[in-house]
Design a protein around this motif. Structure first.
Motif, mmCIF file in Angstrom:
data_model
loop_
_atom_site.group_PDB
_atom_site.id
_atom_site.type_symbol
_atom_site.label_atom_id
_atom_site.label_comp_id
_atom_site.label_asym_id
_atom_site.label_seq_id
_atom_site.Cartn_x
_atom_site.Cartn_y
_atom_site.Cartn_z
ATOM 1 N N GLU A 227 0.800 -1.122 -0.174
ATOM 2 C CA GLU A 227 0.150 -0.224 0.005
ATOM 3 C C GLU A 227 0.819 1.301 -0.103
ATOM 4 N N ASP A 228 2.099 1.089 0.778
ATOM 5 C CA ASP A 228 2.820 2.237 0.691
ATOM 6 C C ASP A 228 3.425 2.549 -0.738
ATOM 7 N N LEU A 229 3.669 1.737 -1.359
ATOM 8 C CA LEU A 229 4.252 1.879 -2.800
ATOM 9 C C LEU A 229 3.371 2.498 -3.744
ATOM 10 N N THR B 260 1.030 2.565 -13.631
ATOM 11 C CA THR B 260 1.833 1.497 -13.977
ATOM 12 C C THR B 260 2.292 0.746 -12.570
ATOM 13 N N VAL B 261 2.621 1.611 -11.462
ATOM 14 C CA VAL B 261 3.058 0.915 -10.285
ATOM 15 C C VAL B 261 1.725 0.520 -9.457
ATOM 16 N N ALA B 262 0.668 1.216 -9.414
ATOM 17 C CA ALA B 262 -0.438 0.875 -8.872
ATOM 18 C C ALA B 262 -0.984 -0.515 -9.434
ATOM 19 N N PRO C 117 14.080 -22.790 -19.569
ATOM 20 C CA PRO C 117 12.654 -22.549 -19.484
ATOM 21 C C PRO C 117 11.762 -23.091 -18.557
ATOM 22 N N ASP C 118 12.085 -24.437 -18.175
ATOM 23 C CA ASP C 118 11.242 -24.896 -17.318
ATOM 24 C C ASP C 118 11.329 -24.054 -15.890
ATOM 25 N N LEU C 119 12.419 -23.631 -15.479
ATOM 26 C CA LEU C 119 12.599 -22.789 -14.108
ATOM 27 C C LEU C 119 11.861 -21.463 -14.518
ATOM 28 N N TYR C 120 11.834 -21.010 -15.705
ATOM 29 C CA TYR C 120 11.253 -19.579 -15.938
ATOM 30 C C TYR C 120 9.827 -19.785 -15.963
ATOM 31 N N PHE C 121 9.274 -20.902 -16.462
ATOM 32 C CA PHE C 121 7.824 -21.207 -16.198
ATOM 33 C C PHE C 121 7.414 -21.370 -14.830
ATOM 34 N N ARG C 122 8.009 -21.968 -14.122
ATOM 35 C CA ARG C 122 7.980 -22.071 -12.839
ATOM 36 C C ARG C 122 8.061 -20.807 -12.068
ATOM 37 N N LEU C 123 8.708 -19.855 -12.238
ATOM 38 C CA LEU C 123 8.940 -18.697 -11.679
ATOM 39 C C LEU C 123 7.798 -17.488 -12.076
ATOM 40 N N SER C 124 7.279 -17.628 -13.415
ATOM 41 C CA SER C 124 6.841 -16.407 -14.200
ATOM 42 C C SER C 124 5.324 -16.467 -13.827
ATOM 43 N N ALA C 125 4.759 -17.270 -13.070
ATOM 44 C CA ALA C 125 3.240 -17.357 -12.912
ATOM 45 C C ALA C 125 2.670 -15.956 -12.894
ATOM 46 N N MET C 126 3.378 -15.123 -11.789
ATOM 47 C CA MET C 126 3.081 -13.883 -11.701
ATOM 48 C C MET C 126 4.128 -12.917 -11.798
ATOM 49 N N SER C 127 4.233 -12.383 -13.117
ATOM 50 C CA SER C 127 5.546 -11.569 -13.425
ATOM 51 C C SER C 127 4.930 -10.074 -13.693
ATOM 52 N N LEU C 128 5.653 -9.183 -13.144
ATOM 53 C CA LEU C 128 5.402 -7.916 -13.391
ATOM 54 C C LEU C 128 6.697 -7.250 -13.700
ATOM 55 N N ALA C 129 6.414 -5.702 -14.299
ATOM 56 C CA ALA C 129 7.774 -4.908 -14.661
ATOM 57 C C ALA C 129 7.624 -3.634 -13.782
ATOM 58 N N LEU C 130 8.616 -3.111 -13.196
ATOM 59 C CA LEU C 130 8.476 -1.849 -12.767
ATOM 60 C C LEU C 130 8.824 -0.807 -13.535
ATOM 61 N N PRO C 131 8.270 0.409 -13.653
ATOM 62 C CA PRO C 131 8.752 1.550 -14.652
ATOM 63 C C PRO C 131 10.109 2.087 -14.162
ATOM 64 N N SER D 87 4.888 8.795 -13.075
ATOM 65 C CA SER D 87 4.236 10.217 -12.991
ATOM 66 C C SER D 87 4.077 10.811 -11.668
ATOM 67 N N ASP D 88 4.556 9.955 -10.468
ATOM 68 C CA ASP D 88 4.363 10.216 -9.223
ATOM 69 C C ASP D 88 5.715 10.720 -8.657
ATOM 70 N N ILE D 89 6.565 11.109 -9.439
ATOM 71 C CA ILE D 89 7.998 11.361 -9.021
ATOM 72 C C ILE D 89 8.198 12.355 -7.818
ATOM 73 N N GLU D 90 7.331 13.433 -8.054
ATOM 74 C CA GLU D 90 7.192 14.408 -6.817
ATOM 75 C C GLU D 90 6.893 13.720 -5.601
ATOM 76 N N ALA D 91 5.678 13.056 -5.440
ATOM 77 C CA ALA D 91 5.314 12.259 -4.380
ATOM 78 C C ALA D 91 6.453 11.148 -4.002
ATOM 79 N N LEU D 92 7.025 10.650 -4.853
ATOM 80 C CA LEU D 92 8.320 9.881 -4.441
ATOM 81 C C LEU D 92 9.431 10.327 -3.890
#
Length: 613
Positions: free
Chosen positions: A314-316, A322-324, A472-486, A492-497
């Motif tokens: 919640e703090d992030l 994108t972060v939300a 690839p088998d380890l990648y599929f095991r790890l990537s069920a929930m994959s997300l990218a940080l901008p 757009s929240d650089i001032e708040a950050l």
């Protein structure tokens, strides 16, 4: 249509007839051309995200199933509860033929689209199905031999479909047995990983059948109320469909619930005897590892700086979309046995996100153990992860070491830069993720571990799989929930950050950022991302005088002010300054004192700048 196999446990002929009638009623024609059933990539991604738990547990089991039928010109498919294919594991030669009829991820094989087929008809009939050759309604699909079965969720209903499809001759009875057993294994994994499960019981009248596909499996909450039970468990206990009626432990067994808990907490690896009502007895193994995670946690003061009370998801969320979105997706698997993969440039806050994920989970009281796979020599990573006995290798400490995996027991393990992990060690890590057991280097007793896994990489793992640098088998095991940080320059929240970082850096000294300082922060490209911003604000805070509370551009590093490919002209700088001054005064409704305080200048200087503008 063929006659039903007399040895088959599934009376196929009647189900196939009903399916053909539904196809005709839906207006399908036998010689119809291939429909455009492929979803846009974003839609498939949404389906994968919505079925993250199912995919996470099914993927490695599908790979194991394929190893058993390898070189049979076949593919193992996982579809969701609407018939959309989510994952495929199979032989390359068959994949090419399957692609011609769109038998691939991103395509719906619901009956209304693809006619009679194992996936769509198993969904329509809500039971296992074999659809072989001319049983398929559409002529283009009749080279296929397919067997499919529903995967049921712990709370009831069909979560998805597991399917074997091939163009070769396949023993229908053997294929049905394989697919059914595999589906039950997936269902068991989904049951035992329920986040609210405090106690897991595996049972069978014969002790030798424990840890086999024959065992019953039931999970209970801390009060002894049943949360879920697998199909074999329902049969052994004679309780019917536990998803409709979930009896309490005391209604099934004569053994006292508190006695069972005492046994689980003291010697969970040793089988015990469970006495059921009616005189039936079962050998049982009881796991109570999640009891600790259910202890109440003292609430943190809401106004306490995040750095002190532990950053949460919640703090992030400071306003960037994108972060939300990343926070929202990560929340969906908090407390579940699903790995989280975080990707993004160096310095974008991957470890902070991992810590927030940990502090938002039921494991928040457990350890958070981080290891940077790129910062440790390749020949030492295995020892760091798995630990070692005294004298296991030259240079090992005399007392040995527990290793990061065992240190993270009950908490969260964060593997940063996992893309740099050696291939040999990737295979070992994959085995540990499957068995949840660790053996230290140099030998010794195998030890069970219970942890959440978060991985991060600044290098795209999918690309590394294509170049042979990542399994690839380890990648599929790890990537069920994959997300990218901008990157920071994209946020757009650089001032708040920046204000959040300033509060965390100086929690006991209220500091402000002058408007001119914020303007510099907005214009900078931040190649070092959040890490660079933190260092800049840390230095600026150190440059403040004892009576100063506003950070102005004079407190910033000179190279930050001078950065950029093209330096602005004096005229453009003056125009930007005038615009900034006028906007600040307007924001404060003409209050010169308030505007001057925000700009970090005197009222006289502000009047002079207004007259000059």
């Amino acid at each position: 249509m063929k006659k039903a196999d007399p040895n088959s446990p599934i009376p196929a002929e009647e189900a196939i007839r009903r399916s053909w009638e539904r196809c005709a009623a839906n207006g399908l024609r036998n010689n119809e051309h291939l429909p455009d059933g492929i979803l846009p990539r974003s839609s498939l991604a949404d389906r994968l995200e919505g079925n993250a738990r199912l995919v996470a547990y099914a993927q490695p089991i599908m790979e194991h199933l394929h190893q058993q039928i390898a070189r049979s010109s076949s593919t193992i498919l996982l579809a969701d509860d609407a018939g959309m294919i989510l994952r495929a594991v199979g032989d390359a030669d068959f994949a090419e033929r399957a692609a011609r009829v769109a038998l691939q991820p991103g395509v719906s094989w619901a009956e209304c689209t693809m006619g009679t087929n194992a996936i769509g008809t198993a969904l329509a009939e809500q039971r296992p199905m074999a659809v072989i050759g001319t049983d398929h309604f559409l002529e283009r699909n009749r080279f296929l031999t397919c067997v499919a079965t529903p995967i049921h969720g712990p709370a009831g209903g069909v979560l998805g479909i597991l399917d074997i499809s091939t163009s070769a001759q396949l023993s229908q009875i053997h294929a049905q047995a394989l697919i059914q057993t595999t589906a039950e294994i997936i269902e068991n994994r989904l049951i035992e990983s329920l986040p609210e499960a405090a106690v897991t019981i595996r049972f069978h009248p014969q002790a030798e059948a424990l840890a086999s596909p024959l065992e019953g499996l039931a999970v209970f909450n801390e009060a002894g109320e049943m949360l879920a039970c697998n199909r074999r468990g329902e049969t052994l206990l004679g309780i019917g469909d536990s998803r409709k009626e979930r009896p309490a432990f005391s209604r099934i067994f004569e053994t006292r619930w508190t006695t069972l808990l005492d046994h689980a907490l003291s010697s969970s690896l040793r089988p015990t005897l469970l006495c059921a009502h009616g005189g039936r007895e079962f050998a049982a193994r009881v796991q109570a590892g999640r009891l600790q995670a259910l202890r109440p946690v003292a609430a943190s003061a809401p106004d306490m700086p995040a750095a002190r009370r532990g950053v949460t998801l919640e703090d992030l969320d400071l306003g960037d979309q994108t972060v939300a979105s990343a926070v929202r997706r990560a929340r969906r698997i908090v407390g579940l046995d699903i790995p989280l993969l975080i990707q993004g440039e160096t310095g974008t806050g991957k470890e902070v996100f991992a810590q927030a994920f940990h502090h938002s989970s039921p494991r928040r009281d457990g350890p958070f153990v981080a290891i940077n796979c790129a910062a440790i020599p390749a020949n030492l990573i295995e020892a760091e992860l798995f630990g070692y006995r005294a004298g296991a290798y030259t240079g090992a400490r005399g007392e040995g070491a527990r290793g990061k995996l065992r240190e993270a027991h009950g908490g969260t393990l964060f593997l940063d830069e996992i893309g740099d992990m050696p291939l040999r060690l990737q295979a070992v890590l994959l085995r540990v993720l499957e068995t949840r057991r660790v053996t230290p280097l140099g030998g010794g007793p195998e030890e069970a571990i219970d942890l959440a896994l978060v991985c991060a990489s600044h290098r795209p793992l999918k690309t590394l799989c294509e170049t042979g640098e990542f399994r690839p088998d380890l990648y599929f095991r790890l990537s069920a929930m994959s997300l990218a940080l901008p990157t920071l320059r994209e946020r757009s929240d650089i001032e708040a950050l920046a204000r959040r970082i300033l509060r965390d850096e100086s929690p006991d000294r209220p500091l402000r950022l002058a408007a001119a300082t914020l303007d510099v922060i907005r214009r900078h490209q931040w190649p070092g991302n959040i890490r660079e911003l933190k260092n800049v604000l840390r230095l600026a805070t150190a440059m403040l005088g004892p009576d100063e509370a506003t950070i102005t551009p004079d407190h910033l590093p000179h190279d930050l002010i001078d950065a950029g490919e093209t330096r602005p002209t004096t005229q453009s700088l003056r125009a930007a300054e005038t615009r900034l001054v006028e906007e600040t005064v307007a924001r404060h409704a003409g209050n010169i004192s308030a505007a001057a305080r925000e700009l970090g200048i005197t009222r006289t200087t502000l009047y002079r700048k207004l007259r000059r503008g």
